[in-house]
Design a protein around this motif. Sequence first.
Motif, PDB file in Angstrom:
ATOM      1  N   PHE A 181      36.736  19.694  31.528  1.00 43.35           N
ATOM      2  CA  PHE A 181      36.420  19.405  30.123  1.00 43.35           C
ATOM      3  C   PHE A 181      34.928  19.254  29.958  1.00 43.35           C
ATOM      4  O   PHE A 181      34.206  18.958  30.914  1.00 43.35           O
ATOM      5  N   SER A 182      34.498  19.371  28.680  1.00 43.81           N
ATOM      6  CA  SER A 182      33.142  18.972  28.345  1.00 43.81           C
ATOM      7  C   SER A 182      33.263  17.554  27.786  1.00 43.81           C
ATOM      8  O   SER A 182      34.254  17.226  27.143  1.00 43.81           O
ATOM      9  N   LEU A 183      32.252  16.713  28.066  1.00 48.06           N
ATOM     10  CA  LEU A 183      32.299  15.307  27.645  1.00 48.06           C
ATOM     11  C   LEU A 183      32.763  15.142  26.208  1.00 48.06           C
ATOM     12  O   LEU A 183      33.553  14.251  25.905  1.00 48.06           O
ATOM     13  N   SER A 184      32.264  16.010  25.311  1.00 46.28           N
ATOM     14  CA  SER A 184      32.584  15.858  23.892  1.00 46.28           C
ATOM     15  C   SER A 184      34.088  16.030  23.629  1.00 46.28           C
ATOM     16  O   SER A 184      34.604  15.518  22.644  1.00 46.28           O
ATOM     17  N   GLU A 185      34.802  16.721  24.516  1.00 43.91           N
ATOM     18  CA  GLU A 185      36.240  16.951  24.291  1.00 43.91           C
ATOM     19  C   GLU A 185      37.082  15.729  24.660  1.00 43.91           C
ATOM     20  O   GLU A 185      38.223  15.618  24.234  1.00 43.91           O
ATOM     21  N   ILE A 186      36.543  14.847  25.499  1.00 44.57           N
ATOM     22  CA  ILE A 186      37.369  13.745  26.019  1.00 44.57           C
ATOM     23  C   ILE A 186      36.724  12.375  25.808  1.00 44.57           C
ATOM     24  O   ILE A 186      37.165  11.381  26.376  1.00 44.57           O
ATOM     25  N   GLU A 187      35.693  12.348  24.946  1.00 43.07           N
ATOM     26  CA  GLU A 187      34.874  11.153  24.778  1.00 43.07           C
ATOM     27  C   GLU A 187      35.666   9.858  24.679  1.00 43.07           C
ATOM     28  O   GLU A 187      35.364   8.882  25.356  1.00 43.07           O
ATOM     29  N   ASN A 188      36.703   9.863  23.801  1.00 44.06           N
ATOM     30  CA  ASN A 188      37.426   8.605  23.581  1.00 44.06           C
ATOM     31  C   ASN A 188      38.777   8.578  24.299  1.00 44.06           C
ATOM     32  O   ASN A 188      39.610   7.730  24.032  1.00 44.06           O
ATOM     33  N   ASP A 189      38.989   9.522  25.205  1.00 47.94           N
ATOM     34  CA  ASP A 189      40.303   9.606  25.858  1.00 47.94           C
ATOM     35  C   ASP A 189      40.382   8.751  27.110  1.00 47.94           C
ATOM     36  O   ASP A 189      39.467   8.749  27.942  1.00 47.94           O
ATOM     37  N   VAL A 190      41.504   8.041  27.255  1.00 50.22           N
ATOM     38  CA  VAL A 190      41.773   7.303  28.492  1.00 50.22           C
ATOM     39  C   VAL A 190      42.664   8.183  29.370  1.00 50.22           C
ATOM     40  O   VAL A 190      42.591   8.158  30.594  1.00 50.22           O
ATOM     41  N   HIS A 191      43.503   8.988  28.695  1.00 60.83           N
ATOM     42  CA  HIS A 191      44.434   9.845  29.428  1.00 60.83           C
ATOM     43  C   HIS A 191      43.973  11.300  29.385  1.00 60.83           C
ATOM     44  O   HIS A 191      43.424  11.743  28.371  1.00 60.83           O
ATOM     45  N   CYS A 192      44.251  12.030  30.468  1.00 64.78           N
ATOM     46  CA  CYS A 192      43.925  13.457  30.500  1.00 64.78           C
ATOM     47  C   CYS A 192      44.794  14.188  29.467  1.00 64.78           C
ATOM     48  O   CYS A 192      46.028  14.050  29.502  1.00 64.78           O
ATOM     49  N   PRO A 193      44.206  14.963  28.547  1.00 69.40           N
ATOM     50  CA  PRO A 193      45.021  15.655  27.535  1.00 69.40           C
ATOM     51  C   PRO A 193      45.934  16.722  28.132  1.00 69.40           C
ATOM     52  O   PRO A 193      46.881  17.158  27.492  1.00 69.40           O
ATOM     53  N   ILE A 194      45.691  17.125  29.361  1.00 70.44           N
ATOM     54  CA  ILE A 194      46.547  18.156  29.976  1.00 70.44           C
ATOM     55  C   ILE A 194      47.712  17.526  30.735  1.00 70.44           C
ATOM     56  O   ILE A 194      48.869  17.850  30.513  1.00 70.44           O
ATOM     57  N   CYS A 195      47.415  16.583  31.653  1.00 72.55           N
ATOM     58  CA  CYS A 195      48.499  16.063  32.512  1.00 72.55           C
ATOM     59  C   CYS A 195      48.849  14.609  32.204  1.00 72.55           C
ATOM     60  O   CYS A 195      49.811  14.073  32.749  1.00 72.55           O
ATOM     61  N   GLY A 196      48.056  13.940  31.369  1.00 68.68           N
ATOM     62  CA  GLY A 196      48.379  12.558  30.987  1.00 68.68           C
ATOM     63  C   GLY A 196      47.901  11.501  31.966  1.00 68.68           C
ATOM     64  O   GLY A 196      48.090  10.302  31.717  1.00 68.68           O
ATOM     65  N   ALA A 197      47.293  11.888  33.080  1.00 68.22           N
ATOM     66  CA  ALA A 197      46.835  10.898  34.067  1.00 68.22           C
ATOM     67  C   ALA A 197      45.836   9.924  33.422  1.00 68.22           C
ATOM     68  O   ALA A 197      45.057  10.311  32.539  1.00 68.22           O
ATOM     69  N   GLU A 198      45.884   8.650  33.879  1.00 74.12           N
ATOM     70  CA  GLU A 198      45.045   7.620  33.262  1.00 74.12           C
ATOM     71  C   GLU A 198      43.722   7.508  34.002  1.00 74.12           C
ATOM     72  O   GLU A 198      43.694   7.519  35.244  1.00 74.12           O
ATOM     73  N   ASN A 199      42.639   7.363  33.276  1.00 78.49           N
ATOM     74  CA  ASN A 199      41.294   7.186  33.861  1.00 78.49           C
ATOM     75  C   ASN A 199      41.029   8.135  35.025  1.00 78.49           C
ATOM     76  O   ASN A 199      40.609   7.708  36.105  1.00 78.49           O
ATOM     77  N   SER A 200      41.310   9.399  34.813  1.00 78.80           N
ATOM     78  CA  SER A 200      41.221  10.340  35.934  1.00 78.80           C
ATOM     79  C   SER A 200      39.981  11.237  35.856  1.00 78.80           C
ATOM     80  O   SER A 200      39.805  12.113  36.691  1.00 78.80           O
ATOM     81  N   PHE A 201      39.127  11.014  34.859  1.00 74.34           N
ATOM     82  CA  PHE A 201      37.961  11.904  34.719  1.00 74.34           C
ATOM     83  C   PHE A 201      36.855  11.529  35.701  1.00 74.34           C
ATOM     84  O   PHE A 201      36.607  10.352  35.939  1.00 74.34           O
ATOM     85  N   TYR A 202      36.214  12.533  36.262  1.00 78.29           N
ATOM     86  CA  TYR A 202      35.080  12.253  37.138  1.00 78.29           C
ATOM     87  C   TYR A 202      34.043  13.374  37.005  1.00 78.29           C
ATOM     88  O   TYR A 202      34.345  14.473  36.531  1.00 78.29           O
ATOM     89  N   GLN A 203      32.813  13.048  37.418  1.00 82.65           N
ATOM     90  CA  GLN A 203      31.753  14.049  37.410  1.00 82.65           C
ATOM     91  C   GLN A 203      31.527  14.500  38.847  1.00 82.65           C
ATOM     92  O   GLN A 203      31.397  13.664  39.753  1.00 82.65           O
TER      93      GLN A 203
END
Length: 221
Positions: A137-159
Amino acid sequence: MYLILFGAPGVGKGTQAKILSEKFSIPHISTGDILREAVKNGSPIGLEAKKIMNAGQLVPDEIMIEIIRETLAEERCKNGFILDGYPRTTAQAESLTRLFRKLTISDYALICLEANDEEVVKRLTARRACKSCRAIFSLSEIENDVHCPICGAENSFYQRKDDTEEVIRTRLEVFQSSTKPVKNFYKNKNKLLVVNGLNPIENVSSEIIKGLNQMFPQKNY
Ligand code: AMP
């Protein structure tokens, strides 16, 4: 169908590879993903690759050539594949040509996605991935998301560690010096398709399909 997605880091190779892999039901082979998996598992290759990758340099050709030789021999690659991130040196390209000859693969193409460095730096510094499903994702797509919009995993974003500006600049230099000559290698073989990677994702995909149909008129992709 045998495709190679080529271009600077951050130009959209992974995104297009995923779309084409779904469209044509052929595996997406990303050497970056294979190496990151090896690092995660702490395998001998992973241990050797970790530092090199974090510094934005290239893993030695011998290791990469062997990884690709083993991967392309797998049953799932029998009817086609999309290579993403390989070949990255002329030695890898020469070795792949020999491997294609051995596997009697002749109808292949290298799709070169083009973009300027500043756009690439902007995209990569804003890139985040989901640990769980690997979606990008690009940051702007997931800015306020806690869950991954694709798989639903919680706090799973990383750089990725190599997506900091300093390492990105090194990766771009490595691309210019070691990887760019690969484009001419395929141009000389009449296997090159150049597409502007700066357009919206769907337009890039349709440009690729259009280009492939011109290259392989008998196939109707
Ligand atoms: P990527 O995910 O394609 O950006 O690859 C991440 C990193 O993995 C690169 O910066 C390199 O350190 C390493 N890597 C991936 N593919 C190759 C390759 N074909 N040759 C050498 N190093 C590679």
